[in-house]
Design a protein around this motif. Structure first.
Motif, PDB file in Angstrom:
ATOM      1  N   LEU A  80      27.047  36.901  51.088  1.00  0.00           N
ATOM      2  CA  LEU A  80      26.815  36.971  49.646  1.00  0.00           C
ATOM      3  C   LEU A  80      27.387  38.262  49.053  1.00  0.00           C
ATOM      4  CD1 LEU A  80      23.199  35.561  49.161  1.00  0.00           C
ATOM      5  CD2 LEU A  80      25.367  34.490  48.569  1.00  0.00           C
ATOM      6  N   GLU A  81      27.214  39.379  49.760  1.00  0.00           N
ATOM      7  CA  GLU A  81      27.768  40.654  49.285  1.00  0.00           C
ATOM      8  C   GLU A  81      29.294  40.579  49.219  1.00  0.00           C
ATOM      9  OE1 GLU A  81      26.419  43.988  51.601  1.00  0.00           O
ATOM     10  OE2 GLU A  81      24.319  43.415  51.361  1.00  0.00           O
ATOM     11  N   ALA A  82      29.897  40.007  50.258  1.00  0.00           N
ATOM     12  CA  ALA A  82      31.359  39.892  50.277  1.00  0.00           C
ATOM     13  C   ALA A  82      31.848  39.008  49.137  1.00  0.00           C
ATOM     14  CB  ALA A  82      31.825  39.336  51.626  1.00  0.00           C
ATOM     15  N   VAL A  83      31.142  37.916  48.881  1.00  0.00           N
ATOM     16  CA  VAL A  83      31.527  37.019  47.780  1.00  0.00           C
ATOM     17  C   VAL A  83      31.401  37.749  46.446  1.00  0.00           C
ATOM     18  CG1 VAL A  83      30.806  34.953  46.507  1.00  0.00           C
ATOM     19  CG2 VAL A  83      31.055  34.862  48.977  1.00  0.00           C
ATOM     20  N   GLU A  84      30.353  38.523  46.291  1.00  0.00           N
ATOM     21  CA  GLU A  84      30.156  39.273  45.043  1.00  0.00           C
ATOM     22  C   GLU A  84      31.255  40.312  44.849  1.00  0.00           C
ATOM     23  OE1 GLU A  84      28.665  39.272  41.582  1.00  0.00           O
ATOM     24  OE2 GLU A  84      27.818  37.970  43.101  1.00  0.00           O
ATOM     25  N   GLU A  85      31.635  40.995  45.934  1.00  0.00           N
ATOM     26  CA  GLU A  85      32.741  41.964  45.857  1.00  0.00           C
ATOM     27  C   GLU A  85      34.035  41.263  45.452  1.00  0.00           C
ATOM     28  OE1 GLU A  85      33.345  44.424  49.317  1.00  0.00           O
ATOM     29  OE2 GLU A  85      31.198  44.816  49.486  1.00  0.00           O
ATOM     30  N   LEU A  86      34.298  40.110  46.073  1.00  0.00           N
ATOM     31  CA  LEU A  86      35.515  39.363  45.740  1.00  0.00           C
ATOM     32  C   LEU A  86      35.493  38.889  44.295  1.00  0.00           C
ATOM     33  CD1 LEU A  86      36.032  37.272  48.994  1.00  0.00           C
ATOM     34  CD2 LEU A  86      37.457  39.142  48.153  1.00  0.00           C
ATOM     35  N   ARG A  87      34.329  38.457  43.827  1.00  0.00           N
ATOM     36  CA  ARG A  87      34.205  38.007  42.437  1.00  0.00           C
ATOM     37  C   ARG A  87      34.498  39.159  41.480  1.00  0.00           C
ATOM     38  NH1 ARG A  87      29.236  35.139  42.284  1.00  0.00           N
ATOM     39  NH2 ARG A  87      30.456  33.340  42.841  1.00  0.00           N
ATOM     40  N   SER A  88      33.957  40.331  41.786  1.00  0.00           N
ATOM     41  CA  SER A  88      34.186  41.509  40.952  1.00  0.00           C
ATOM     42  C   SER A  88      35.662  41.900  40.959  1.00  0.00           C
ATOM     43  CB  SER A  88      33.330  42.666  41.468  1.00  0.00           C
ATOM     44  OG  SER A  88      33.638  43.841  40.778  1.00  0.00           O
ATOM     45  N   GLU A  89      36.263  41.880  42.131  1.00  0.00           N
ATOM     46  CA  GLU A  89      37.688  42.212  42.240  1.00  0.00           C
ATOM     47  C   GLU A  89      38.540  41.190  41.487  1.00  0.00           C
ATOM     48  OE1 GLU A  89      40.998  42.857  45.746  1.00  0.00           O
ATOM     49  OE2 GLU A  89      38.889  43.189  46.205  1.00  0.00           O
ATOM     50  N   PHE A  90      38.158  39.916  41.567  1.00  0.00           N
ATOM     51  CA  PHE A  90      38.879  38.866  40.860  1.00  0.00           C
ATOM     52  C   PHE A  90      38.822  39.084  39.354  1.00  0.00           C
ATOM     53  CE2 PHE A  90      38.908  34.644  38.823  1.00  0.00           C
ATOM     54  CZ  PHE A  90      40.181  34.246  39.193  1.00  0.00           C
ATOM     55  N   GLU A  91      37.641  39.435  38.842  1.00  0.00           N
ATOM     56  CA  GLU A  91      37.507  39.697  37.407  1.00  0.00           C
ATOM     57  C   GLU A  91      38.356  40.889  36.986  1.00  0.00           C
ATOM     58  OE1 GLU A  91      33.313  40.088  36.754  1.00  0.00           O
ATOM     59  OE2 GLU A  91      32.944  37.939  37.015  1.00  0.00           O
ATOM     60  N   THR A  92      38.394  41.928  37.817  1.00  0.00           N
ATOM     61  CA  THR A  92      39.231  43.096  37.528  1.00  0.00           C
ATOM     62  C   THR A  92      40.695  42.693  37.481  1.00  0.00           C
ATOM     63  OG1 THR A  92      37.634  44.526  38.635  1.00  0.00           O
ATOM     64  CG2 THR A  92      39.850  45.410  38.317  1.00  0.00           C
ATOM     65  N   LEU A  93      41.121  41.898  38.455  1.00  0.00           N
ATOM     66  CA  LEU A  93      42.511  41.451  38.489  1.00  0.00           C
ATOM     67  C   LEU A  93      42.839  40.555  37.301  1.00  0.00           C
ATOM     68  CD1 LEU A  93      42.964  40.758  42.307  1.00  0.00           C
ATOM     69  CD2 LEU A  93      43.943  42.629  40.972  1.00  0.00           C
ATOM     70  N   GLN A  94      41.888  39.725  36.895  1.00  0.00           N
ATOM     71  CA  GLN A  94      42.115  38.862  35.733  1.00  0.00           C
ATOM     72  C   GLN A  94      42.330  39.692  34.472  1.00  0.00           C
ATOM     73  OE1 GLN A  94      38.839  36.060  35.563  1.00  0.00           O
ATOM     74  NE2 GLN A  94      40.281  34.378  35.388  1.00  0.00           N
ATOM     75  N   SER A  95      41.506  40.704  34.277  1.00  0.00           N
ATOM     76  CA  SER A  95      41.670  41.543  33.088  1.00  0.00           C
ATOM     77  C   SER A  95      42.981  42.327  33.159  1.00  0.00           C
ATOM     78  CB  SER A  95      40.476  42.484  32.911  1.00  0.00           C
ATOM     79  OG  SER A  95      40.407  43.404  33.970  1.00  0.00           O
ATOM     80  N   GLU A  96      43.373  42.736  34.346  1.00  0.00           N
ATOM     81  CA  GLU A  96      44.658  43.438  34.515  1.00  0.00           C
ATOM     82  C   GLU A  96      45.830  42.516  34.178  1.00  0.00           C
ATOM     83  OE1 GLU A  96      47.125  46.696  35.458  1.00  0.00           O
ATOM     84  OE2 GLU A  96      44.968  46.591  35.106  1.00  0.00           O
TER      85      GLU A  96
END
Length: 168
Positions: free
Chosen positions: A61-77
């Motif tokens: 769950l922690e890894a999925v949350e990290e990936l979700r956060s990174e994905f959102e950062t990449l989307q905004s970039e």
């Protein structure tokens, strides 16, 4: 020895043999199943040293949350880069032409440098025997505040056609 065996005894012996055979098959399949379960258990133990499934689940769950956060950062970039890209020169177009009929080659040129919103500049260089002149005319929304020559309009419209083709 076998002559004294009664017919019901033969049936009992055959039934006991069938039961023994079934028990042997069940025992062998049980051993095979146990080996398969041991292999699976060893796989689970390699996931986490203590094979604590709750801890493995929490880590996942922690890894999925990290990936979700990174994905959102990449989307905004990516969104930011797309905005910036719309304001970069798209496909520069150059048109060479003969500005004066008495001179023999295409030494004059116009170049359009515009972005996706058709803002930019048209630069023209008019070559003559005695002198050459260079003009820059700002473009906003595919229109200039200065009058455009036929060649400048042609090179500007050629940029728009090229952009339409590349968007298709």
């Amino acid at each position: 020895m076998f002559a004294s065996i009664q017919p019901y005894e033969t049936t009992i012996i055959l039934a006991a043999g069938v039961v023994a055979l079934i028990a042997l098959i069940l025992a062998v399949s049980g051993l095979i199943g146990q080996r398969i379960l041991k292999r699976r258990f060893k796989k689970w133990r390699t996931i986490h040293a203590t094979a604590d499934l709750e801890a493995v689940y929490a880590q996942t769950l922690e890894a999925v949350e990290e990936l979700r956060s990174e994905f959102e950062t990449l989307q905004s970039e990516v969104q930011r880069m797309r905005k910036q890209l719309r304001h970069k020169v798209s496909t520069p177009q150059v048109m060479r032409y003969n500005a004066f009929a008495e001179q023999g080659s295409d030494l004059s040129f116009s170049i359009a440098l515009v972005d996706d919103e058709e803002n930019g500049v048209v630069i023209s260089s008019i070559y003559g025997r005695e002198e050459s002149r260079t003009y820059a005319k700002p473009i906003k929304g595919a229109v200039s505040t200065y009058p455009l020559t036929a060649e400048e309009q042609a090179v500007l419209s050629h940029v728009a056609v090229t952009e339409e083709r590349s968007n298709d």
